[in-house]
Design an enzyme around this catalytic site. Structure first.
Site, mmCIF file in Angstrom:
data_model
loop_
_atom_site.group_PDB
_atom_site.id
_atom_site.type_symbol
_atom_site.label_atom_id
_atom_site.label_comp_id
_atom_site.label_asym_id
_atom_site.label_seq_id
_atom_site.Cartn_x
_atom_site.Cartn_y
_atom_site.Cartn_z
ATOM 1 N N ASP A 207 0.847 -1.195 0.000
ATOM 2 C CA ASP A 207 0.000 0.000 0.000
ATOM 3 C C ASP A 207 0.885 1.249 0.000
ATOM 4 O O ASP A 207 1.895 1.312 0.722
ATOM 5 C CB ASP A 207 -0.899 0.003 1.241
ATOM 6 C CG ASP A 207 -1.933 1.105 1.191
ATOM 7 O OD1 ASP A 207 -3.000 0.885 0.588
ATOM 8 O OD2 ASP A 207 -1.667 2.192 1.754
ATOM 9 N N ASN A 215 -2.758 12.732 -2.696
ATOM 10 C CA ASN A 215 -3.731 13.140 -3.716
ATOM 11 C C ASN A 215 -4.287 14.526 -3.440
ATOM 12 O O ASN A 215 -4.459 15.343 -4.350
ATOM 13 C CB ASN A 215 -4.889 12.140 -3.768
ATOM 14 C CG ASN A 215 -4.742 11.134 -4.896
ATOM 15 O OD1 ASN A 215 -3.932 11.319 -5.795
ATOM 16 N ND2 ASN A 215 -5.523 10.073 -4.852
ATOM 17 N N HIS A 220 -5.279 14.343 -8.326
ATOM 18 C CA HIS A 220 -5.465 12.939 -8.698
ATOM 19 C C HIS A 220 -4.601 12.530 -9.886
ATOM 20 O O HIS A 220 -4.213 11.361 -9.996
ATOM 21 C CB HIS A 220 -6.940 12.665 -8.995
ATOM 22 C CG HIS A 220 -7.806 12.685 -7.780
ATOM 23 N ND1 HIS A 220 -7.881 11.622 -6.902
ATOM 24 C CD2 HIS A 220 -8.620 13.656 -7.266
ATOM 25 C CE1 HIS A 220 -8.716 11.916 -5.921
ATOM 26 N NE2 HIS A 220 -9.176 13.138 -6.115
ATOM 27 N N ASP A 224 -2.242 9.321 -9.990
ATOM 28 C CA ASP A 224 -2.246 8.287 -11.027
ATOM 29 C C ASP A 224 -0.828 8.000 -11.512
ATOM 30 O O ASP A 224 -0.473 6.835 -11.758
ATOM 31 C CB ASP A 224 -3.114 8.733 -12.205
ATOM 32 C CG ASP A 224 -4.602 8.719 -11.882
ATOM 33 O OD1 ASP A 224 -4.972 8.129 -10.842
ATOM 34 O OD2 ASP A 224 -5.385 9.304 -12.653
ATOM 35 N N GLU A 250 -4.919 2.417 -3.869
ATOM 36 C CA GLU A 250 -3.453 2.432 -3.900
ATOM 37 C C GLU A 250 -2.860 1.114 -3.404
ATOM 38 O O GLU A 250 -1.687 1.053 -3.023
ATOM 39 C CB GLU A 250 -2.930 3.592 -3.051
ATOM 40 C CG GLU A 250 -3.176 3.476 -1.552
ATOM 41 C CD GLU A 250 -4.550 3.976 -1.113
ATOM 42 O OE1 GLU A 250 -4.707 4.242 0.097
ATOM 43 O OE2 GLU A 250 -5.455 4.108 -1.968
#
Length: 335
Positions: A207, A215, A220, A224, A250
């Site tokens: 994770d 974020n 975002h 990504d 994630e």
């Protein structure tokens, strides 16, 4: 095919009573067969083209065998025509579409060349009946072979479309790794293999630390990019036989096949170190981040496929609670 129609004319050029009706039937069958064959040839070459790299000795052998059997059936052994029919049906079921069409053309060409000299299997006392029987054989052979081949081709296309859809459905579009839909069946396969044999596998759950905060800070799109880079780093570090999946958000999962937790730990630790040292560039910004990882090895008494995953996930949260940016391994015995 038109030459076959003309055979009775140059054998007997007298138009006797009833001959016109016979020639009409003969012409209609010949025209239908020719149209069916040439339309199929045109369609095949338009869709498939001519790929000489796919030409094999097997294809050449099929066409040669068809022409040889046709020649034999008109000269030495009339029964060879039934062997030829079986071979054509086999080629059609095998899906060799272009080979089938060339073979059918070969059958017709040899028939045209041989009929004036020997009717072979169609040496019926009445010449007209013999020619008509030959036309019926060619027509039904062409029709049956092409029909079977079309059905086989449609089936293969349907299977290919289904497999393509399944592959796309099981891939995460952002990272290119397997998604949750594709991960669960793989966990079940590994579980069944371990249950039946002396086989050990290890699951890692990884994770990205503080990803929500990341974020919120950078957006975002930046998140990504980070997920893509993390997935790429994980994929580079594992073997081709191992499975990398994005479980959601994630969180990533690795299935280390035929690997115990001791060996998997060193790979997971190397992944953690590489990601911590890595930077992602986004909008002229260098982004740094870390990951936490939980590891669990399969156990003989596991009762369901997700149990090893659940243990790894639990120890991921242990890694988080211990300060993140670390790998925690579940004990090999029940806690």
């Amino acid at each position: 095919m038109m030459a076959i129609v003309a055979i009775p004319l140059y054998i007997d050029d007298q138009l006797v009573h009833g001959r016109l009706q016979f020639l009409t039937i003969e012409f209609m069958m010949t025209y239908t067969t020719s149209t069916l064959l040439w339309v199929s040839l045109y369609t095949a070459w338009q869709r498939l083209g001519i790929d000489w790299s796919k030409l094999s000795w097997q294809n050449v052998g099929y066409v040669t065998a068809i022409m040889a059997l046709t020649l034999i059936s008109f000269s030495i052994f009339p029964g060879a025509i039934y062997i030829e029919l079986a071979l054509l049906i086999y080629i059609a079921f095998s899906g060799h579409w272009r080979t089938l069409l060339i073979g059918l053309c070969g059958l017709i060409i040899v028939s045209i060349l041989m009929v004036p000299f020997d009717m072979g299997a169609f040496a019926i006392p009445n010449l007209y009946d013999g020619v008509l029987a030959l036309l019926i054989f060619i027509f039904t052979t062409v029709l049956a072979s092409i029909s079977i081949s079309i059905q086989v081709m449609e089936y293969k296309n349907a299977v290919a479309a289904r497999d393509s859809w399944q592959r796309k459905a099981s891939l995460d579009p952002l990272t290119g790794t397997v998604n949750r839909y594709g991960l669960l069946p793989e966990l079940a396969i590994e579980y069944e293999r371990a249950r039946r044999t002396q086989y050990t596998y290890t699951v890692a759950v990884i994770d990205v630390d503080n990803f929500k905060q990341f974020n919120d800070t950078y957006g975002h799109s930046a998140g990504d990019r980070v997920l893509q880079d993390v997935a790429a780093e994980i994929t580079r570090a594992v073997r081709q036989t191992d499975l990398v999946a994005r479980y959601g958000g994630e969180e990533f999962v690795i299935i280390f096949r035929n690997t115990d937790s001791h060996d998997a730990y060193y790979v997971a630790e190397r992944i953690r170190q590489r990601i911590a040292a890595n930077t992602s560039r986004f909008d002229n910004q260098l982004l740094t981040y870390t990951v936490s990882c939980g590891l669990s090895e399969s156990r003989p008494h596991d009762s369901h496929p997700e149990q090893v995953f659940d243990r790894a996930d639990d120890h991921l949260y242990t890694a988080k609670s211990l300060g993140r940016n670390r790998v925690v391994v579940a004990p090999n015995t029940a806690e």
